[in-house]
Design an enzyme around this catalytic site. Structure first.
Site, PDB file in Angstrom:
ATOM      1  N   ASP A   1      -1.771  -2.569  -1.718  1.00 55.50           N
ATOM      2  CA  ASP A   1      -1.839  -1.562  -0.665  1.00 55.50           C
ATOM      3  C   ASP A   1      -3.175  -0.820  -0.803  1.00 55.50           C
ATOM      4  OD1 ASP A   1      -0.930   0.429   1.266  1.00 55.50           O
ATOM      5  OD2 ASP A   1      -0.603   1.734  -0.480  1.00 55.50           O
TER       6      ASP A   1
ATOM      7  N   ASP B   1       2.549   2.166  -3.263  1.00 52.73           N
ATOM      8  CA  ASP B   1       2.988   3.518  -3.595  1.00 52.73           C
ATOM      9  C   ASP B   1       4.016   4.102  -2.644  1.00 52.73           C
ATOM     10  OD1 ASP B   1       1.319   5.958  -1.791  1.00 52.73           O
ATOM     11  OD2 ASP B   1       0.956   3.845  -1.431  1.00 52.73           O
TER      12      ASP B   1
ATOM     13  N   LYS C   1       5.395  -5.694   5.393  1.00 51.61           N
ATOM     14  CA  LYS C   1       4.509  -6.202   4.339  1.00 51.61           C
ATOM     15  C   LYS C   1       5.181  -7.347   3.583  1.00 51.61           C
ATOM     16  CE  LYS C   1       1.837  -1.965   3.677  1.00 51.61           C
ATOM     17  NZ  LYS C   1       1.333  -0.941   2.726  1.00 51.61           N
TER      18      LYS C   1
ATOM     19  N   SER D   1      -2.072  -3.297   4.341  1.00 55.45           N
ATOM     20  CA  SER D   1      -2.128  -1.916   4.817  1.00 55.45           C
ATOM     21  C   SER D   1      -1.453  -1.731   6.167  1.00 55.45           C
ATOM     22  CB  SER D   1      -3.593  -1.472   4.927  1.00 55.45           C
ATOM     23  OG  SER D   1      -3.706  -0.144   5.375  1.00 55.45           O
ATOM     24  N   ALA D   2      -1.119  -0.475   6.458  1.00 51.22           N
ATOM     25  CA  ALA D   2      -0.680  -0.109   7.809  1.00 51.22           C
ATOM     26  C   ALA D   2      -1.887   0.095   8.719  1.00 51.22           C
ATOM     27  CB  ALA D   2       0.152   1.168   7.757  1.00 51.22           C
TER      28      ALA D   2
ATOM     29  N   ASN E   1       6.880   1.732   2.738  1.00 58.44           N
ATOM     30  CA  ASN E   1       6.540   0.490   3.439  1.00 58.44           C
ATOM     31  C   ASN E   1       6.049  -0.595   2.482  1.00 58.44           C
ATOM     32  OD1 ASN E   1       4.124   1.790   2.904  1.00 58.44           O
ATOM     33  ND2 ASN E   1       3.228   1.389   4.913  1.00 58.44           N
TER      34      ASN E   1
END
Length: 272
Positions: free
Chosen positions: A9, A221, A197, A43-44, A224
């Site tokens: 992430d 962390d 993810k 990542s978002a 998601n």
């Protein structure tokens, strides 16, 4: 067992609270190339919001954006989309109408492929520009929807109490199949429920690398990240992750501020 593939992430994991990529993380990740262990960003964020970190780490791997909405590579100075999962067009239009009519103070943006679109430079868009260093394409969002352009993420920015109320209203509409989730105190996001993810990691290790999940390491962390951390053989929670996430996986590392990614790679891969 040394992992054959590593996923990480970005926010709250690879970078610190100031969006900075530390020298320690950079140097440690670059050591992986000598061991032929690919390092993959997850990542978002949109692809464009990830690319600076990709270049800084000198990667040539695929990467996962929009929480799994897009898997792409960067080749010959352009993004090459390998796989994508869009929001149902009818649901995009429904969410747009609800927010525009019931929550006029909310800043609304759409993400299509690698691009960020907004109808105007309002306070929310200005705030997001400061966060990601990018500028959106300004156009009528309803017109964009009506063109049939694929929409990978709907982003809303507003005061916390308004964002919470918008989330409640959208989730009351049980016909919506999209994932509706807060990604911060001022942010509410909508994506396809299948864009996770975990699912993107599964696609990459099976379709692109043909290895078993038990031979994979992932670091994250937040909620998601939870699915991918539990899916792989070596899921590592950051020291700044919520306690329930740290308790649910076998391994943890230091915080993002203290270069937890570098420490995890040194411990589990480089054995130093």
């Amino acid at each position: 067992m040394i992992p054959k593939l590593i996923f990480s992430d970005i926010d709250g994991t690879l970078i610190n609270s100031g969006d900075e990529l530390s020298k320690e993380n950079i140097e440690t990740i670059k050591k992986l190339s000598s061991k032929d262990i690919p390092f993959i960003l997850v990542s978002a964020r949109s692809p464009e919001e990830m690319i600076d970190y990709y270049h800084c780490l000198e990667l040539n791997t695929p990467f996962i954006s929009y929480n799994g909405g897009i898997i792409s590579k960067y080749e010959h100075n352009r993004f090459k989309i390998i796989s994508d999962i869009c929001i149902d067009p009818k649901e995009t239009e429904f969410v747009y109408e609800i927010i525009r009519t019931r929550f006029p103070t909310i800043s609304l943006s759409l993400y299509s492929n690698t691009k960020w679109y907004a109808s105007k430079l309002d306070k929310g868009v200005q705030y997001q520009k400061e966060l990601n260093g990018l500028s959106p394409v300004i156009m009528d969002l309803k017109e964009l929807i009506q063109t049939g352009a694929p929409i990978h993420k709907i982003m809303m920015i507003g005061k916390t109490d308004v964002i919470i109320e918008a989330e409640k209203i959208l989730k009351k509409n049980t016909h919506l199949t999209s994932s509706i989730h807060r990604s911060g105190a001022y942010h509410l996001e909508v994506t396809n429920k299948k864009a996770t993810k975990k699912n993107a990691v599964k696609f990459i290790i099976e379709q692109l690398y043909n290895i078993d999940a038990n031979q994979v390491m992932a670091m994250g962390d937040n909620y998601n990240d939870w699915g991918m951390l539990k899916y792989v053989g070596l899921g590592v929670a950051m020291g700044n992750a919520p306690q329930e996430i740290r308790d649910s996986v076998k391994f943890s590392t230091d915080t993002c501020i203290n270069n937890g990614v570098a420490q995890a790679i040194e411990r589990f891969v480089l054995h130093r």
